[in-house]
Design an enzyme around this catalytic site. Structure first.
Site, PDB file in Angstrom:
ATOM      1  N   PRO A 131      20.857 -18.107 -27.751  1.00 45.45           N
ATOM      2  CA  PRO A 131      22.194 -18.473 -28.260  1.00 45.45           C
ATOM      3  C   PRO A 131      22.186 -18.870 -29.736  1.00 45.45           C
ATOM      4  CG  PRO A 131      21.822 -19.447 -26.114  1.00 45.45           C
ATOM      5  CD  PRO A 131      20.492 -18.888 -26.558  1.00 45.45           C
ATOM      6  N   ASP A 132      21.078 -19.452 -30.196  1.00 45.34           N
ATOM      7  CA  ASP A 132      20.979 -19.795 -31.619  1.00 45.34           C
ATOM      8  C   ASP A 132      21.028 -18.549 -32.496  1.00 45.34           C
ATOM      9  OD1 ASP A 132      20.726 -22.583 -31.495  1.00 45.34           O
ATOM     10  OD2 ASP A 132      18.586 -22.455 -31.054  1.00 45.34           O
ATOM     11  N   MET A 133      20.586 -17.427 -31.933  1.00 42.31           N
ATOM     12  CA  MET A 133      20.560 -16.191 -32.710  1.00 42.31           C
ATOM     13  C   MET A 133      21.811 -15.348 -32.477  1.00 42.31           C
ATOM     14  SD  MET A 133      17.848 -16.743 -34.302  1.00 42.31           S
ATOM     15  CE  MET A 133      17.680 -15.199 -35.213  1.00 42.31           C
TER      16      MET A 133
END
Lengths: 418, 405
Positions: free
Chosen positions: B175-177
């Protein structure tokens, strides 16, 4: 210039038109521009985009109008059919290009040029056009002629190497992701090119690679090789602080994602779980350990495994929902491994109105979709248009907007152009 | 192609409070496409990626390659935000900026008086991005977690893995990416909208909601068909064979996908097994699906004697979709990525030369401006004196008082 039928002035791209000639590898790019308010026209070959054959299907009826994969990525678009191999078809596309701001295509490199519809031709018609070409490996270079498929670009971009268990082959993510990775990144490029166009008046051509889009999702695996000549490998257990964690633990009805944290600061993250274990009278060494004082070098893999055995034993006594509710109360660092059913009943998503009901009058039903990534004030809901039927807007666009007569449209249909 | 154009975000000013991965990845692309991004940092709690491996040389706050790829072309100002004078500087940067970005847990910016209500008072035209795990509103806003775990909440793991084993996900904070792509789109759209409306905008980006965009077909299969998802290994409905196949060497693999009769015949030819193309067990797609385990064994007999990249190149030359399962090393050695100049080398004062990954797109006529990541506090003087127009006296007084330490 945007069509009155989809105009939504409170949305940022409401002044702009997108021609979306893409298959499944570019559909999300057009969808995102549509979510921002653009008038996106999906241009499909007569009979429909071939990616309308992707499972799953509405009520498992394998029909081109009922692909849920196609629906998912083609909301907020209108749809027309057009055979680009015919002279009339090329002429119509050029007329559409004259009033468009973006064109998205996913043909093999060189195909648009062969049709006489390459960027150089289209920019003569519309110097401000931003043309977005999405392919598995890029428009030029030694692999540019190579075929892609989700598993191929997920492999070549490096993500499969990080997914799976050591005793079995590398895995792909079960729902194709190279298409979504490249679709979203293509939309980023499109918006940057659009910002450039607003300043210069000039359009541009984007060469977007799915392999590269996958590689850009890897955080720092490339740097591990560069700095340490270290090749990362997949494992059931994720690497953490030089030790391994199993990452997921069985619950009564599914799995919980968590792991042990240690070191000054991160050690605090164990407090919520430790307190819960204590309140439940659970025999554990976790509650007696100050994880802030534990350092990576001072614990063995056996110690990590022993703590995780305790977590596993504990979580197996509760459902996912019970565990997450306790975690929310206690600010414990864990999440359930959600299934779609869990997500539909997730209080956070409900509270934010994330899921939206979209009418499908042709099926006499409404369908619950994940909403768009943003909800703009003024918009009743983020999905304004359900995915188009094949050629649904031929009449509106060819007759009302481009000025062809009904008789001409009939001729174009009989000739197989639309 | 015409000559190189001005960068698309030239003239856009960003006050960047982001840390870790999701926020800094967003502002990375704003910076290399022309925005002036001022990264607001502290010495007391450095950005977690400044102190995370891998390091170039001795580990320290100015030698993390992970930070190095997340912060190219940004300016760094170090502020001790416990000091009210530092908070005042942060507010002046907010007033200076077109865009304010942050990805703390919901509520943190409010503690510094920098939540959107206050940002809007300081700068009514500001566009503010708050990127958080689950959004700024709702009963679970502010619940702590890491990206690798949020991936499970989002549902990636539920759909990934072997049917007889526990769920898996890529060993990444996915999700960070994912969130950055949505954040950039929303920011650039808001900047354009502002030129027409004169209004700022608040962007409340939920990483959970962003991630769910990518899993929409699986969600619809539940809402429409009541099917709650499953793990199917590398099985696909549209192709067989469809798997990763073991190649020569230690843990080397090549993915192969056969989607049609011609691709099947081409694979048999390429393996020197033309008789297989006529084998009645495999001569239709439905039969290949049915006998996929037998097929996997036959193909592995061939691939395991060959180099993974050679398998990819041989099969692709024959018209069969194939891709080696690339490691970090393979990506550096990949001839296609080299052709695209995927790795851009910069020269850093402490780390020396290091590669930064380019975007997945090339925009004709536009070369991104990729410069090394800043040292912590490297641009204190430039930011305070040139951007905020402080006098020499005021600047020295603040420095002597330790406001930037």
């Amino acid at each position: 210039m945007s069509s009155s039928s989809t105009s939504a002035p409170f949305l940022p791209l409401s002044l702009y038109r997108v021609l979306d000639l893409s298959d499944e590898t570019g559909a999300l790019c057009g969808r995102l521009l549509g979510d921002l308010g653009a008038d996106v026209i999906k241009v499909e070959p007569p009979g429909g985009d071939l990616s309308r054959n992707r499972a799953p299907f509405y009520h498992d009826d394998a029909h081109a109008e009922k692909s849920l994969t196609w629906w998912a990525f083609n909301c907020n678009k209108r749809g027309i059919t057009l055979d680009l191999a015919t002279a009339d078809g090329k002429g119509i596309l050029k007329r559409l290009v004259a009033s468009a701001h973006f064109l998205i295509e996913t043909f093999a490199p060189g195909h648009m040029q062969k049709l006489g519809l390459g960027f150089d031709v289209l920019r003569e018609i519309n110097p401000g056009l931003v043309m977005i070409s999405i392919t598995p490996f890029g428009q030029s270079g030694p692999y540019s002629g190579y075929k892609g498929d989700d598993i191929v670009t997920m492999a070549a971009g490096g993500m499969m190497n990080l997914c799976g268990t050591e005793d079995r082959p590398p895995l792909r993510i079960g729902i194709p992701q190279s298409h979504t990775f490249v679709g979203a990144q293509a939309a980023v490029g499109a918006m940057l090119a659009h910002a450039g166009r607003l300043a210069s008046g000039e359009g541009s051509h984007l060469d977007v690679s799915a392999q590269e889009a996958v590689a850009n999702m890897l955080t720092n695996t490339q740097q591990h090789w560069f700095a340490e000549n270290q090749v990362e490998h997949r494992g059931a257990k994720h690497l953490y602080g030089g030790r391994m964690t199993r990452g997921v633990f069985p619950a009564k009805d599914g799995y919980i994602a968590s792991h042990i944290f240690w070191g000054p600061g991160p050690g605090n993250r164990m407090r919520g779980l430790a307190q819960w274990m204590q309140d439940k009278g659970f025999e554990t060494t976790i509650k007696n350990t100050d994880f802030n004082k534990v350092t990576g070098g001072s614990i063995s893999q056996e110690q990590v495994d022993a703590w995780e055995d305790e977590m596993s034993d504990f979580f197996s006594r509760f459902t996912k929902d019970e565990t997450y509710r306790e975690a929310l109360k206690r600010r414990a660092f864990l999440f359930p491994v959600s299934s779609p059913k869990d997500l539909l009943s997730n209080d956070q998503l409900k509270s934010r109105g994330f899921f939206e009901k979209v009418e499908h009058p042709e099926l006499k039903t409404s369908v619950t979709y994940p909403g768009a990534f943003l909800r703009y004030p003024g918009a009743p809901q983020s999905i304004r248009l359900r995915p188009p039927l094949i050629g649904e807007h031929n009449g509106v666009i060819y007759v009302n907007e481009l000025g062809y007569s009904r008789d001409e449209l009939v001729s174009l249909a009989e000739a197989g152009v639309v | 192609m015409s000559g190189v154009k001005r960068l698309p975000l030239a003239g856009v000013k960003v006050a960047d409070f982001c840390w870790a991965i999701a926020g800094p990845t967003t502002t990375k692309y704003l910076a290399i496409y022309g925005a002036q991004v001022v990264k607001i940092e502290t010495h007391s709690r450095p950005d977690s990626t400044r102190i995370s491996p891998p390091f170039a040389g001795k580990p320290g706050r100015n030698s993390s390659l992970h930070f190095g790829i997340l912060a190219p072309s940004k300016l760094s100002v170090s502020l001790n935000l416990k000091d009210p004078r530092a908070q005042e500087i942060a507010k002046r940067l907010v007033a200076w900026a077109d865009v304010v970005t942050e990805n703390f847990s919901a509520g943190q910016m409010g503690e510094w008086g920098l939540d959107y209500e206050n940002v809007r008072k300081l700068n009514p035209k500001a566009i503010m991005l708050s990127s958080s795990q689950q959004g700024q509103t709702g009963p679970h806003a502010g619940h702590p977690g890491l990206g690798g775990m949020l991936q499970a909440l989002t549902g990636f793991n539920h759909f990934t893995g072997w049917p007889d084993r526990e769920p898996l996900g890529p060993a990444l904070p996915l999700p960070d990416m994912i969130a950055p792509w949505f954040s950039i789109i929303a920011i650039v759209a808001a900047l354009e909208q502002r030129t027409r409306t004169g209004q700022g905008q608040y962007i409340d980006l939920s990483q959970l909601e962003a991630g769910l965009q990518f899993l929409a077909p699986g969600i619809l299969d539940y809402t429409v068909n009541g099917r709650d998802g499953e793990r199917r290994g590398n099985h696909a409905d549209h192709a067989a064979p469809h798997n990763a196949y073991r190649c020569q060497g230690d843990d080397r693999w090549c993915a192969i996908s056969v989607r049609s009769d011609p691709e099947w015949q081409a694979l048999c030819e390429a393996m020197g097994r033309s008789e297989l193309a006529k084998d009645a067990r495999f001569d239709t797609m439905l039969k290949r699906m049915q006998h996929s385990t037998a097929l996997d064994a036959i193909i592995t007999e061939w691939t395991k004697q060959r180099d993974a990249r050679q398998v990819m190149e041989m099969l692709q030359a024959a018209g069969v979709p194939a891709g080696l399962v690339a490691t970090g090393r393979d990506l550096h050695e990949d001839p296609q990525l080299r052709h695209r100049k995927h790795f851009i080398t910069v020269d850093h004062a402490r780390m020396g030369q290091y590669p930064i990954d380019a975007a997945a797109f090339r925009i004709s006529g536009i070369e991104p401006d990729v410069r090394p990541a800043p040292l912590l506090g490297e641009h204190n003087e430039f930011v305070l004196r040139e951007l905020l127009k402080m006098s020499e006296g005021e600047y020295q007084e603040l420095m002597n008082a330790g406001v930037c330490s």
